[in-house]
Write a protein that holds these residues in place. Structure first.
Motif, mmCIF file in Angstrom:
data_model
loop_
_atom_site.group_PDB
_atom_site.id
_atom_site.type_symbol
_atom_site.label_atom_id
_atom_site.label_comp_id
_atom_site.label_asym_id
_atom_site.label_seq_id
_atom_site.Cartn_x
_atom_site.Cartn_y
_atom_site.Cartn_z
ATOM 1 N N ILE A 119 0.861 -1.195 0.214
ATOM 2 C CA ILE A 119 0.063 -0.054 0.102
ATOM 3 C C ILE A 119 1.061 1.240 0.045
ATOM 4 O O ILE A 119 0.754 2.119 -0.812
ATOM 5 C CB ILE A 119 -0.967 -0.131 1.205
ATOM 6 C CG1 ILE A 119 -1.762 -0.939 0.881
ATOM 7 C CG2 ILE A 119 -1.569 1.577 1.462
ATOM 8 C CD1 ILE A 119 -2.692 -1.367 2.285
ATOM 9 N N LEU A 120 1.884 1.317 0.848
ATOM 10 C CA LEU A 120 2.798 2.530 1.025
ATOM 11 C C LEU A 120 3.610 2.543 -0.472
ATOM 12 O O LEU A 120 3.753 3.597 -0.776
ATOM 13 C CB LEU A 120 3.575 2.375 2.159
ATOM 14 C CG LEU A 120 3.012 2.745 3.510
ATOM 15 C CD1 LEU A 120 4.021 2.409 4.559
ATOM 16 C CD2 LEU A 120 2.469 4.071 3.548
ATOM 17 N N GLY A 121 3.885 1.371 -0.953
ATOM 18 C CA GLY A 121 4.614 1.535 -2.238
ATOM 19 C C GLY A 121 3.753 2.125 -3.128
ATOM 20 O O GLY A 121 4.237 3.051 -4.251
ATOM 21 N N PHE A 122 2.377 1.886 -3.444
ATOM 22 C CA PHE A 122 1.550 2.427 -4.309
ATOM 23 C C PHE A 122 1.129 4.000 -4.070
ATOM 24 O O PHE A 122 1.363 4.702 -5.113
ATOM 25 C CB PHE A 122 0.004 1.631 -4.310
ATOM 26 C CG PHE A 122 -0.794 2.352 -5.251
ATOM 27 C CD1 PHE A 122 -0.999 1.779 -6.545
ATOM 28 C CD2 PHE A 122 -1.549 3.331 -4.902
ATOM 29 C CE1 PHE A 122 -1.781 2.571 -7.470
ATOM 30 C CE2 PHE A 122 -2.627 3.696 -5.653
ATOM 31 C CZ PHE A 122 -2.573 3.218 -7.013
ATOM 32 N N VAL A 123 1.042 4.314 -2.483
ATOM 33 C CA VAL A 123 1.031 5.683 -2.442
ATOM 34 C C VAL A 123 2.142 6.601 -2.887
ATOM 35 O O VAL A 123 2.155 7.751 -3.398
ATOM 36 C CB VAL A 123 0.614 6.007 -1.019
ATOM 37 C CG1 VAL A 123 0.496 7.385 -0.635
ATOM 38 C CG2 VAL A 123 -0.693 5.159 -0.523
ATOM 39 N N ALA A 133 -1.218 4.225 -13.279
ATOM 40 C CA ALA A 133 -0.647 2.728 -13.899
ATOM 41 C C ALA A 133 0.693 2.641 -13.610
ATOM 42 O O ALA A 133 0.712 1.477 -13.229
ATOM 43 C CB ALA A 133 -0.753 3.056 -15.577
ATOM 44 N N ALA A 134 1.579 3.601 -13.491
ATOM 45 C CA ALA A 134 2.933 3.271 -12.839
ATOM 46 C C ALA A 134 2.848 2.918 -11.596
ATOM 47 O O ALA A 134 3.621 1.986 -10.964
ATOM 48 C CB ALA A 134 3.725 4.641 -13.296
ATOM 49 N N ALA A 135 2.221 3.585 -10.770
ATOM 50 C CA ALA A 135 1.990 3.256 -9.390
ATOM 51 C C ALA A 135 1.204 1.930 -9.129
ATOM 52 O O ALA A 135 1.907 1.025 -8.410
ATOM 53 C CB ALA A 135 1.093 4.063 -8.601
ATOM 54 N N PHE A 136 0.570 1.414 -9.959
ATOM 55 C CA PHE A 136 -0.325 0.080 -9.954
ATOM 56 C C PHE A 136 0.892 -1.055 -10.435
ATOM 57 O O PHE A 136 1.325 -2.028 -9.690
ATOM 58 C CB PHE A 136 -1.180 0.141 -10.993
ATOM 59 C CG PHE A 136 -1.851 -1.332 -11.179
ATOM 60 C CD1 PHE A 136 -2.868 -1.743 -10.250
ATOM 61 C CD2 PHE A 136 -1.701 -2.439 -12.057
ATOM 62 C CE1 PHE A 136 -3.508 -2.837 -10.337
ATOM 63 C CE2 PHE A 136 -2.132 -3.375 -12.214
ATOM 64 C CZ PHE A 136 -3.217 -3.789 -11.264
ATOM 65 N N CYS A 137 1.889 -0.704 -11.271
ATOM 66 C CA CYS A 137 2.968 -1.833 -11.763
ATOM 67 C C CYS A 137 4.057 -1.749 -10.596
ATOM 68 O O CYS A 137 4.350 -2.695 -10.220
ATOM 69 C CB CYS A 137 3.669 -1.227 -12.815
ATOM 70 S SG CYS A 137 2.639 -1.292 -14.535
ATOM 71 N N ALA A 138 4.405 -0.602 -9.936
ATOM 72 C CA ALA A 138 5.348 -0.475 -8.816
ATOM 73 C C ALA A 138 4.759 -1.476 -7.561
ATOM 74 O O ALA A 138 5.396 -2.135 -7.189
ATOM 75 C CB ALA A 138 5.601 0.853 -8.392
#
Length: 184
Positions: A119-123, A133-138
């Protein structure tokens, strides 16, 4: 004042709409990760888990908290191993208090910490790249990359996930403070 209240409601609705799709995306990633790691709850203690968790007397009571902060030996059931990690030992002791002696609860906690890192990685990725899209991939990479399997499957590797969670949380909070977001 009624117009300020309406403006505040509109702002909250706008913020909720801005997070609706990303929240759904994170939910999908978390679900896939939970399904991927579902078998972890049936794992036993392995390798260092035995002396660090299973046979560690420092974890058997929350009343031993002062020992976690003062003794370099509280991190292991074997007195020859100095391992000063009070936050990690506290997390194991809380698991023991909540789940008991078996390995299942420790693995559930490891999975929960891993999902928190996702979750924190996405945020943070969303704030950095301003692109869902980049956040989803990360977040997907964090959730499912094989290198992270050890931190979920091996109780003693929790230190990696906890460290990552605390570092990401500190970066997120710091960034919010610098950006002047809310009361941060």
């Amino acid at each position: 004042h009624p117009s300020r209240a309406r403006d505040r409601v509109k702002a909250l609705q706008s913020e909720a709409a801005r997070w609706a799709v990303p929240a759904l995306a994170v939910g999908v990633i978390l679900l896939v990760a939970a399904v991927t790691y579902r078998g972890v709850t049936t794992h036993d203690f392995v390798l260092d888990d035995t002396h660090t968790v299973k046979h560690n007397p420092a974890l058997r009571s929350l009343m031993l908290a002062p020992q976690w902060l003062t003794s370099p030996y509280s991190g292991s059931g074997i007195r020859e191993f100095a391992n000063y990690r009070p936050v990690l030992v506290a997390s194991y002791a809380l698991d023991h208090a909540f789940w008991g002696d078996g390995p299942r609860g420790y693995h559930v906690t490891n999975l929960a910490i891993h999902l928190g890192v996702v979750i924190l990685g996405f945020v943070l990725a969303r704030r950095l790249w301003r692109e869902d899209a980049a956040a989803f991939c990360a977040a997907g990479l964090i959730a499912l990359h094989p290198i992270n399997a050890e931190a979920v499957n091996y109780v003693t590797a929790r230190s990696s996930s906890l460290m990552t969670w605390f570092v990401l949380a500190a970066i997120w909070l710091s960034e919010r403070g610098v950006a002047g977001s809310g009361r941060w």
